[in-house]
Design an enzyme around this catalytic site. Sequence first.
Site, mmCIF file in Angstrom:
data_model
loop_
_atom_site.group_PDB
_atom_site.id
_atom_site.type_symbol
_atom_site.label_atom_id
_atom_site.label_comp_id
_atom_site.label_asym_id
_atom_site.label_seq_id
_atom_site.Cartn_x
_atom_site.Cartn_y
_atom_site.Cartn_z
ATOM 1 N N ASP A 69 -5.706 -5.960 -10.337
ATOM 2 C CA ASP A 69 -6.449 -5.884 -8.724
ATOM 3 C C ASP A 69 -7.451 -6.949 -8.571
ATOM 4 O OD1 ASP A 69 -4.858 -3.568 -8.435
ATOM 5 O OD2 ASP A 69 -6.507 -2.484 -7.741
ATOM 6 N N ASP A 127 -10.972 2.503 -10.793
ATOM 7 C CA ASP A 127 -9.567 2.487 -10.458
ATOM 8 C C ASP A 127 -8.955 1.142 -10.468
ATOM 9 O OD1 ASP A 127 -11.682 1.969 -8.414
ATOM 10 O OD2 ASP A 127 -9.925 1.737 -6.990
ATOM 11 N N GLY A 185 -2.726 2.787 -1.679
ATOM 12 C CA GLY A 185 -2.913 2.586 -0.453
ATOM 13 C C GLY A 185 -2.091 1.438 0.109
ATOM 14 N N ARG A 186 -1.852 0.389 -0.547
ATOM 15 C CA ARG A 186 -0.888 -0.704 0.064
ATOM 16 C C ARG A 186 -0.211 -1.267 -0.914
ATOM 17 N NH1 ARG A 186 -5.532 -5.478 0.902
ATOM 18 N NH2 ARG A 186 -6.598 -5.167 -0.890
ATOM 19 N N LYS A 246 2.186 -5.609 -3.050
ATOM 20 C CA LYS A 246 0.957 -5.294 -2.720
ATOM 21 C C LYS A 246 0.978 -5.698 -1.237
ATOM 22 C CE LYS A 246 -3.943 -5.988 -3.582
ATOM 23 N NZ LYS A 246 -4.753 -6.428 -4.599
ATOM 24 N N ARG A 281 3.820 -8.164 -7.512
ATOM 25 C CA ARG A 281 3.137 -8.423 -8.952
ATOM 26 C C ARG A 281 3.996 -7.475 -10.003
ATOM 27 N NH1 ARG A 281 -2.777 -5.568 -7.619
ATOM 28 N NH2 ARG A 281 -1.951 -3.695 -7.099
ATOM 29 N N ASP A 298 -4.732 -0.166 6.742
ATOM 30 C CA ASP A 298 -3.720 -0.427 7.054
ATOM 31 C C ASP A 298 -2.465 -0.908 6.336
ATOM 32 O OD1 ASP A 298 -4.378 -3.139 6.342
ATOM 33 O OD2 ASP A 298 -4.524 -4.141 8.230
HETATM 34 P P1 AMP Z 1 -9.515 -2.293 -3.831
HETATM 35 O O1 AMP Z 1 -10.942 -2.339 -3.538
HETATM 36 O O2 AMP Z 1 -8.445 -3.462 -3.399
HETATM 37 O O3 AMP Z 1 -9.100 -1.809 -5.595
HETATM 38 O O4 AMP Z 1 -8.988 -0.936 -3.150
HETATM 39 C C1 AMP Z 1 -9.787 0.340 -3.237
HETATM 40 C C2 AMP Z 1 -8.688 1.489 -2.543
HETATM 41 O O5 AMP Z 1 -8.696 1.073 -1.383
HETATM 42 C C3 AMP Z 1 -7.406 1.510 -3.313
HETATM 43 O O6 AMP Z 1 -6.913 2.851 -3.391
HETATM 44 C C4 AMP Z 1 -6.495 0.751 -2.364
HETATM 45 O O7 AMP Z 1 -5.198 1.090 -2.265
HETATM 46 C C5 AMP Z 1 -7.234 1.137 -0.966
HETATM 47 N N1 AMP Z 1 -7.087 -0.165 -0.080
HETATM 48 C C6 AMP Z 1 -7.602 -1.260 -0.085
HETATM 49 N N2 AMP Z 1 -7.384 -2.007 0.775
HETATM 50 C C7 AMP Z 1 -6.405 -1.231 1.662
HETATM 51 C C8 AMP Z 1 -5.785 -1.388 2.829
HETATM 52 N N3 AMP Z 1 -5.768 -2.418 3.681
HETATM 53 N N4 AMP Z 1 -5.127 -0.430 3.226
HETATM 54 C C9 AMP Z 1 -4.797 0.658 2.681
HETATM 55 N N5 AMP Z 1 -5.487 1.106 1.430
HETATM 56 C C10 AMP Z 1 -6.206 -0.041 0.905
HETATM 57 MG MG MG Z 2 -7.912 -1.670 -6.614
#
Ligand code: AMP
Ligand code: MG
Length: 488
Positions: free
Chosen positions: A254, A244, A89-90, A105, A168, A117
């Site tokens: 992550d 994930d 997502g980012r 990232k 990364r 976002d």
């Molecule tokens: P994480 O908790 O960082 O492992 O993220 C969990 C999911 O949310 C993953 O699919 C990320 O890509 C998405 N995600 C986290 N933060 C954001 C962000 N600011 N914008 C878009 N996707 C996000």
């Molecule tokens: Mg993640």
Amino acid sequence: MPFTLDGDDAIQRVKPTPIPDPHWVAFSSSTAKLLNIPLNAHGMPLDEGWLSLLAGNVLHTQEYQFSNPIATVYSGHQFGVWAGQLGDGRAILLGDIQGQELQLKGAGITRYSRMGDGRAVLRSSIREFLCSEAMHGLGIPTSRALSVVGSDLPVRRETMETAAVCARVAPSFIRVGHFEHFASTQNIVKLKELADLLIEQHYQDCKQSDDPYLDLFKLISNRNARLVAQWQSVGFCHGVLNSDNISALGLTIDYGPFGFLDHFQIDHICNHSDQGGRYAYHRQPQIMHWNMACLASAFLPLLEMNHSDQEAKTLLTNALDEFASTYKHFWQDLFKRKLGLMNPQDHDIKLIEELLQLMHDSRADFTNSFRSLGAVKKSDEIASIALRNEFVNRAGFDQWLGRYLDRLQLESDDDHTRQIKMDAINPKFILRNHLAQKAIEKAQQRDFSEIATLLKILENPFHSQDGYEEYSLPPPPDLASIEVSCSS
Ligand code: AMP
Ligand code: MG
């Protein structure tokens, strides 16, 4: 590249969204060397075009052209609950250099951003950068960090912050969640393609196997069992062990609300958002096992290609059951070495467990307690061992020390040799939260010097470094309870 087939929703071809006023916040010349990036005398890229590339503002340097950046889809279990489709997502994968994938990232919105976002804030990018390199310094498998590029772009979290992009690097960013995605959507063609690609690129040994997918599962599970044992051995808490966030290569990936233990509390929760303590320190092994169960169920259709349904289930269940003994083997080996117990004896594990209990009861500093043990000599008197002053239950610890001294007599190494071996597994420096916090606060004032200092220390965590003694100390009481949450 993670996926060779195109034409469905497994990947999105997407360019990073540019950021205004990009500037260097952090750069790892060690990671740059891994990628063969030519550097100047200050350890920065000779080609200034790297800044724009790593900001996500252009797709080329003088030497490289990344014409096919992508984001990938994955699904997963978050906090034990099926979360359905997620994805990069980012994070945007630019492409490969020297057999390593380069991912940005915080580089903007993708098809998988959902409500997000697409950005990452400066604070969390600095933490990911420093911890990636710290873990590498500790010899623990991890994605590496090449850089953090900052910007004035405002980003809303609990308060307004600014954006940053963390570059990364890893041989592959394939996760358990990628397998779960194709299993849950019953896209068996893609599931097989993913497994074959992983074997071809990273698990070549499976090619000779009669049962390549079973062996692939076993190897992934084995690597993650070893990884979590390594985390436990340095007091590292990942913070969000959702499926994930679990690498198919057994890498730490992550970095979010992670934390290294300062004082030892076996049920320490590093993530302020994890109220139930699902990802507490002592639960990490069992949670990793749980994640391997998610992977096993995603692997079922692969095994069913060559086995009956029942056979496939039995084979994977048995393979999954090996996790506990594999983990135990790695954990025991690491902790024996941490205590300098090289010549195995009957009661070694009991001795380790008693020490951990005493450390927990006294909230002794995890890192420094083990490091101090390396200095104990076979001829020491209990009363002269300074570490005993860290224990509230001093009588209990003295008794333990008596048993430890007796046990050391059975070691063939002399004190000096044993200390060298113990110092090579018990780090002096870890990325303590309060150290990261100081570097972040300075960086928010555009002073990035503390990040560079920390990077230099943490690249060599097993060696004393002149002038940096204070970086090995536990936090002063007013900085001991910095809270870190999922917000990043
Ligand atoms: P994480 O908790 O960082 O492992 O993220 C969990 C999911 O949310 C993953 O699919 C990320 O890509 C998405 N995600 C986290 N933060 C954001 C962000 N600011 N914008 C878009 N996707 C996000
Ligand atoms: Mg993640």
